[in-house]
Design an enzyme around this catalytic site. Structure first.
Site, PDB file in Angstrom:
ATOM      1  N   ASN A  16      53.117  40.119  36.631  1.00 60.82           N
ATOM      2  CA  ASN A  16      52.145  39.129  37.089  1.00 60.82           C
ATOM      3  C   ASN A  16      51.486  38.485  35.867  1.00 60.82           C
ATOM      4  OD1 ASN A  16      50.020  37.689  38.143  1.00 60.82           O
ATOM      5  ND2 ASN A  16      49.253  39.349  39.449  1.00 60.82           N
ATOM      6  N   HIS A  20      53.377  33.022  44.092  1.00 61.37           N
ATOM      7  CA  HIS A  20      52.749  33.769  43.001  1.00 61.37           C
ATOM      8  C   HIS A  20      53.415  35.140  42.912  1.00 61.37           C
ATOM      9  CE1 HIS A  20      49.976  35.620  40.365  1.00 61.37           C
ATOM     10  NE2 HIS A  20      49.458  36.407  41.283  1.00 61.37           N
ATOM     11  N   CYS A  26      44.569  34.130  39.919  1.00 66.14           N
ATOM     12  CA  CYS A  26      46.003  33.907  40.159  1.00 66.14           C
ATOM     13  C   CYS A  26      46.284  32.633  40.945  1.00 66.14           C
ATOM     14  CB  CYS A  26      46.602  35.111  40.877  1.00 66.14           C
ATOM     15  SG  CYS A  26      46.574  36.599  39.871  1.00 66.14           S
TER      16      CYS A  26
END
Ligand code: COA
Length: 345
Positions: free
Chosen positions: A287, A257, A117
Site C-alpha cells: 500500500n 486502491h 489513501c
C-alpha cells in the site's frame, strides 16, 4: 452542439525506489511469516526509499518529470501542481512547492492535498475541475507517499502493509467525450482514530513524551478499517456505475486502491467484474497510500485504449472514500515503457 470540456489524462509517470522489503525481510524484523502476509493481504514485497536525504518531493519530482517527458510538455507550460500526500517532506512549505521548483514549473502554483489513501482520487477531481472550468490548460496531479518514514517497524499489524512510491498524471482539456466524467466522494471524521498518526500536528507537537509514546508513527485498528473499507469502496463503485448506467460489460477496468487484496476482491464482486478486469499490483508494491492509483494506471498503460471506461475507487484514513468514472483518452500501447506482461514477469 459542442461537447462539454472535460479533463483528460494525457500522460502518466511514476517513480519507485529501487530497494525492496520482502516478506522474508519482515520475518527477520517482527513475528510474522510470508504465508500469513500473502493470505491476509496479497502482498509479497514493497519498495522502500532508503536514502534518508530524499523523501516525497524527490519521488514526486521524478514521477512528474517522467510524466511531462512522455507528454512532450515543458515544465514551464504547467499551470498547477497538486501533490496528494500524507507524508509531505515538511508540514510546510508544501511538497508541491518543492516539486514546482525542482521541475522548473516557473508559471505554476501548487498545493498539497491531505486525504490519506483517497488523496489521489480527491486530487484528480480537484485538478479536473480547474481544467473543466477553463481556468487551466495543464495540471499535474501527483500521488506520492514515503510511508516507510511513518511506519512503526515493531508493529507487525501495520508494518507489513505499506511501501513507498509516486505517480503523476497530466490533465489537459478535451471535448472528445473522454476524461474525468463523474465522481462520488465521501468523508466520515467519526472514524478518524481508527487510522491516524496522532503526533506531529498542532494538537500534539513533538515532545520527548510523544516520541516515547511512539505517537509519530501510523496507528491503525486494522479490523475496523477493513470492515469500513470493504463497504465504502464497494458502495462507491456501485453508486458511480448505477447513476451512469454502466453495466459490468461497459467497464474495462476497476482501478482500486491497493490496501488489501480481499478489499479489492469484494469491490470487484460487487461490480460483477471478473479478475481480468481488475488492476492489482499490491503483491509488488504493497500500500503506497496516495501512490496506488497512478501506479496502477502506469502498470496497465500498455493495455489502455481511447474510450475505455475505468472506475477508480479508494478508501483511506479520515475516513475518506469514493469512486471516479474516467474514460481513457489515448492509446497506451504507443507510449508505455513496459508491457503488463514484462512488469508481471
Ligand atoms: N503476522 C502474523 N500474525 C499477525 C500479524 C502479522 N503481521 N498481524 C496480526 N496478526 C495476528 C493478530 O495478532 C491476530 O492474532 P490473534 O487472533 O491471536 O489475536 C490474528 O493475526 C488476526 O488478526 P486480525 O487483525 O483479525 O487480522 P485480519 O484478518 O483483520 O488482517 C489486516 C489484519 C491489518 C491485514 C487487515 O485487518 C486489514 O487489511 N485491514 C485494513 C488495513 C488497511 O487497508 N489500511 C489502510 C487503509 S486504506
Amino acid at each position: 452542439m459542442p461537447s462539454r470540456t472535460t479533463a483528460a489524462i494525457t500522460a502518466v509517470g511514476t517513480y519507485l525506489p529501487p530497494d525492496r522489503l520482502t516478506n522474508a525481510d519482515l520475518e527477520a524484523m517482527v513475528d510474522t511469516n510470508d504465508e500469513w502476509i500473502q493470505s491476509r493481504t496479497g502482498i509479497k514485497e514493497r519498495r522502500i526509499l532508503r536514502d534518508e536525504s530524499k523523501a516525497t518531493a524527490f519521488m514526486s519530482t521524478e514521477a512528474a518529470r517522467a510524466c511531462l517527458e512522455k507528454a512532450g510538455v515543458g515544465a514551464s507550460d504547467v499551470d498547477c501542481v497538486i501533490v496528494a500526500t500524507t507524508t509531505p517532506d515538511t508540514v510546510f512549505p508544501a511538497t508541491a512547492c518543492r516539486v514546482q521548483d525542482a521541475i522548473g514549473a516557473t508559471k505554476a502554483w501548487g498545493f498539497d492535498l491531505s486525504a490519506a489513501c483517497s488523496g489521489f482520487l480527491f486530487a484528480l477531481t480537484t485538478g479536473a475541475k480547474l481544467v473543466e472550468s477553463g481556468m487551466h490548460q495543464r495540471v499535474l496531479v501527483i500521488g506520492a507517499d514515503t510511508m516507510s518514514r511513518i511506519i512503526d517497524y515493531t508493529d507487525r499489524t501495520s508494518c507489513i502493509l505499506f511501501g513507498d512510491g509516486a505517480g503523476a498524471v497530466l490533465l489537459e482539456p478535451t471535448t472528445d467525450g473522454t476524461g474525468v466524467l463523474d465522481v462520488v466522494h465521501y468523508s466520515d471524521g467519526s472514524g478518524g482514530e481508527a487510522l491516524q498518526m496522532p503526533g506531529g500536528g498542532s494538537l500534539m507537537p513533538p515532545t520527548h513524551g510523544s516520541i516515547d509514546a511512539r505517537a509519530h508513527y501510523l496507528q491503525q485498528d486494522g479490523r475496523s478499517v477493513f470492515k469500513k473499507a470493504v463497504t465504502g469502496m464497494a458502495d462507491a463503485a456501485a453508486e458511480i456505475m448505477e447513476r451512469n448506467e454502466l453495466g459490468a460489460d461497459d467497464v474495462r477496468y476497476l482501478v482500486p486502491h491497493q490496501a488489501n487484496l480481499r478489499i479489492i476482491d469484494a469491490t470487484a464482486r460487487r461490480m460483477g467484474l471478473s479478475s481480468d478486469k481488475v488492476m492489482v499490483n499490491i503483491e509488488r508494491y504493497g500500500n503506497t497510500t496516495a501512490g496506488t492509483l497512478p501506479l496502477c494506471l502506469s502498470d496497465w498503460e500498455s493495455e489502455l485504449r481511447p474510450g475505455d471506461n475505468l472506475v477508480l475507487a479508494a478508501f483511506g484514513g479520515g475516513f475518506t472514500w469514493g469512486a471516479t468514472w474516467l474514460k481513457w483518452s489515448y492509446d497506451g500501447s504507443t507510449v508505455a515503457e513496459k508491457t503488463l506482461a514484462e512488469l508481471s514477469a
